[in-house]
Each structure stands twice: as structure tokens, then as C-alpha cells.
Design an enzyme around this catalytic site. Sequence first.
Site, PDB file in Angstrom:
ATOM      1  CD  GLU A  97       4.248   7.143 -19.143  1.00 25.88           C
ATOM      2  OE1 GLU A  97       3.729   8.020 -19.861  1.00 25.88           O
ATOM      3  OE2 GLU A  97       5.318   7.308 -18.525  1.00 25.88           O
ATOM      4  CB  CYS A 133       5.154   6.533 -26.748  1.00 21.15           C
ATOM      5  SG  CYS A 133       6.395   7.768 -27.128  1.00 21.15           S
TER       6      CYS A 133
HETATM    7  S1  SF4 Z   1       4.320  12.662 -24.109  1.00 17.59           S
HETATM    8 FE1  SF4 Z   1       4.258  10.420 -23.857  1.00 17.59          FE
HETATM    9  S2  SF4 Z   1       3.363   9.659 -25.755  1.00 17.59           S
HETATM   10 FE2  SF4 Z   1       4.018  11.758 -26.138  1.00 17.59          FE
HETATM   11  S3  SF4 Z   1       6.070  11.561 -27.040  1.00 17.59           S
HETATM   12 FE3  SF4 Z   1       6.296  11.853 -24.826  1.00 17.59          FE
HETATM   13  S4  SF4 Z   1       6.391   9.789 -23.990  1.00 17.59           S
HETATM   14 FE4  SF4 Z   1       5.577   9.618 -26.037  1.00 17.59          FE
END
Ligand code: SF4
Length: 302
Positions: free
Chosen positions: A126, A96
Site C-alpha cells: 500500500e 479501495c
Molecule cells: S482496511 Fe484497507 S482495504 Fe480495508 S477498508 Fe480500510 S483502507 Fe480499505
Amino acid sequence: MIGYISKYCGFCFGVSLAVKAAYDESKYDKLYMYGEIVHNPAVIKKLIKNNVSIINGAEEILKISSPKVLIRAHGIPKFAVKLLKENNSIIIDKTCPKVKKIHNVVSKAYEENKKIIIVGNPMHPEVVGINGWCNFSATVVKNIQHANEIIGELNPQDIFCMVSQTTFNYEKYLGIYKFCIKHLKDIEFNNTICGDTSNRQKEIMRLSKKVDMIIVIGGKNSSNSAKLFEIAKENCKYAQHIETENDLCFSKFGLISAFAVCSGASTPIESVQIVIDYIKKHNKENGVQTVISRFPAQPKMR
Ligand code: SF4
């Protein structure tokens, strides 16, 4: 009975991009997912049927020549990317962008000899991924009690760079920073909480005070779904955390007049609709009419 749907339901932006890529990229070729792409058993099951396999580390595919590997939204450590490249893997990087930004912050701070503090769950992929961009040198702080336990181990003369897991609660993160800054001289504070996460959390807080029951749909191993459930439990009369409609418990339905449904960031919108249809069917069979509505938006301050 009134049923509200939180306006923050279905996949978040990062997960949505990764899942779409997984379906597209596995259409014609074998695809290896680096870890479960989402913490959602139903989605994973569907992908595995679609020519997708899960690997839990780059080492697992070193014997395969030029494998196609999809990096999920959570991201992976720097050494793992290097290993995949050395193996001539075709990398579909769906880290992301918000997580990638944290990798860049941590990487730069590490090069500048700053000490890294990551606020989050040390076991979460993460967090493991972020730590992997500073050679696993970070101090990972789970919560305020943990900060209190480890603060004495940190050198107050060092310069620190603080980031958090994207799904952490902002107030709690700020509380940990405020505690640490009393003991450490210099901390570069980075607000790395994802807006999608905080919006979901704020909305569930608002809904919890207006309805009698909150139903959170999401994998039991999904950290953001678990946090939504935690907020719902603390603020609403009844709360349930379900993965699918089959987990629904109707024992308290006779006591409620309004409920709200929300989902974690790794739950597809289709799963939300299935749960709503299931509740409507159940109520109908019991002579109760269900009116489903979007929860009115927060009035804007003038
Ligand atoms: S929850 Fe995690 S994967 Fe989803 S937009 Fe936010 S940072 Fe990105």
C-alpha cells in the site's frame, strides 16, 4: 467458558469488494491478480485453483495480449497503471476507495511542489503504491524513532503533505506529526487511517481488558492482523495469532474462563466460524461447555 466474537470480524469493505470481483471475474476468463489480493494464504490458495494467477509487476504480463488484471485493495503505483493501459489490459480496478483518496491527495500535493511524507511500512504494497503517485519522491517514516533519525535530512522551509498507511495506529501517527511540526514549518496533516482498522484496534483493546485470552485470526504477513496481535499481547494475559484452526494452542485453556476471537481485515468470516467450532469441539471433548456471545457494545455517552 465464555467466548466472545469481536463485532469487527471478517473482511473489511475494501477487501470484500476485491475478493468478490476476483471470484466473479475469474469465472469465465483467466485473471491476473496484481500481487496477492489479500494477505491470507487460504483465500489465495482458493483463488489460484479458480483460474487466477499472481503477477508481481505489470512487466510480467507485457507479452500477453489484452490480459485481464485485477488491482487489489492496496492499489498500485501510477506508472504500473500506465504500463497496463499501454498493454491494452482489461483493468479491474479494486483499489479501495480509501486508498484511492490517498493517491489523489499525494498526486495533487506533488503537482503543487509539496514534499510528501508517508507514515507507514516502506515495504508494504500500500505504501509502495502511494509513493508511486508522487514519482517515488516521498520520505517514508516507519515510526517515531525513525522520524527522529531522518528529520535533519528534511528542509524546514519546504511545504509538506503528510499521509499515513491506512492501517497505522492513529495515536502513533499523531505523535509523529507532533514531533515533525516542531522541526518543520508547514505540514498539511491528512488523517488517512481507515475507520475499519481503528475500530478493530479499539475493540481489541476493550476486549483485551475483559478476557483472559485473545485469539487473532489472520495471515502472518497481514499488517493489520499483526497490529491487533501487538495490542492483544500488550493488554491481555494471553494472546495467540493464528492463520487457521490448526495453529491453535490449547496449552493455556485450562487457565482461562473467557476468551475473545477477532480477525484481521483480510480474513473471511467463514475462517472465524471454523476456529470457533474447533474450540467448542475441543472444550466439549474436555468436558467444558462453551458459551459463544457477541461482546456487549460500548455504552453510549449521554
Ligand atoms: S482496511 Fe484497507 S482495504 Fe480495508 S477498508 Fe480500510 S483502507 Fe480499505
